[in-house]
Design a protein around this motif. Structure first.
Motif, short mmCIF file in Angstrom:
data_model
loop_
_atom_site.label_atom_id
_atom_site.label_comp_id
_atom_site.label_asym_id
_atom_site.label_seq_id
_atom_site.Cartn_x
_atom_site.Cartn_y
_atom_site.Cartn_z
N SER A 158 0.81 -1.22 0.00
CA SER A 158 0.00 0.00 0.00
C SER A 158 0.84 1.26 0.00
O SER A 158 0.52 2.24 0.68
CB SER A 158 -0.94 0.01 1.21
N GLU B 213 -3.48 4.35 0.50
CA GLU B 213 -4.35 3.45 1.25
C GLU B 213 -4.91 2.40 0.30
O GLU B 213 -5.05 2.65 -0.91
CB GLU B 213 -5.47 4.26 1.92
N HIS C 122 -1.51 2.71 4.05
CA HIS C 122 -2.36 1.91 4.92
C HIS C 122 -1.96 2.05 6.38
O HIS C 122 -2.81 1.99 7.27
CB HIS C 122 -2.29 0.45 4.48
#
Length: 242
Positions: A121, A193, A220
């Motif tokens: 991420s 994210e 994330h």
């Protein structure tokens, strides 16, 4: 929280904390003063379908900024991001034990899996090695080693995957019907994210959005990637709802 004597409280969460916090808010709206999350949650329904279809042809009717448009479009990029970033979720949902054996039996297996998560991420313009190096630098090698040591010493890696399987097989229906009409909600959006929705689509789950911020960097693990932004958003949100 009620058993501890806290009748009213604010919830903050990302990752599983975002899901659990949302379910807590749904189940106990009279106790939750506000919910702040760093992971927007996808809910399939007419809002998401309308956003996707209309936004692809007439983006100005759906999106207020270019940054919002970039969350979902082009759809090929969005689909590719979800395909790669959610691969672990699928494996751990369907075959948690098969995947877990290697992490419980082998230190190398545990290290490999942990490093993959550390590098996930992140910047999609960089390759896997660059993202892993960025992840190690962000988390710090001492913190990573401490985390791996704790997981290894209590052999908890395989058991920790069960939450994915239990959620996938038991709780998705509850989550798909989730709608929180009145509790104030704040959402912090970070570019790397795993999951993104615009404010328009987010209202399918959260009706009373008080704060919706975009940030230039973070992923994330935004609590580590961009701590100042997370704390700043949480602080301003609490001040807003007091």
């Amino acid at each position: 929280m009620l058993q501890l004597g806290y009748k009213r409280f604010v919830i903050h969460g990302g990752d599983w904390g975002a899901i659990i916090g949302s379910l807590m808010t749904y189940m106990y709206p009279e106790s939750v003063i506000g919910l702040h999350t760093t992971m927007n949650q996808m809910k399939f329904g007419w809002r998401l379908i309308l956003q996707t279809m209309v936004g692809a042809v007439f983006p100005s009717l759906v999106y207020t900024t270019e940054k919002e448009k970039g969350v979902m479009h082009p759809l090929s990029t969005f689909g590719q991001r979800m395909y790669y970033d959610m691969a672990y979720f699928h494996v751990q949902s369907v075959l948690p034990d098969s995947y877990g054996y290697g992490m419980v039996d082998s230190p190398v297996g545990l290290i490999g899996s942990t490093y993959a998560m550390v590098s996930s991420s992140r910047d999609t313009t960089k390759n896997a090695m660059e993202n892993m190096e960025a992840g190690i630098k962000c988390f710090g090698i001492d913190n990573i080693c401490a985390m791996i040591s704790i997981i290894w010493s209590v052999k908890s890696a395989q058991a920790s995957m069960r939450i994915y399987h239990e959620f996938y097989t038991n709780d998705t229906e509850l989550f798909s019907n989730l709608f929180i009409p009145n509790v104030p909600v704040a959402i912090s959006n970070f570019p790397n994210e795993v999951m993104h929705l615009t404010k328009f689509a987010t209202r399918a789950t959260f009706n009373n959005i008080k704060q919706y911020n975009y940030h230039n960097h973070g992923g994330h693990f935004s609590n580590i990637d961009n701590t100042e932004a997370v704390v700043g958003d949480l602080t301003s949100f609490i001040q807003t709802i007091q």
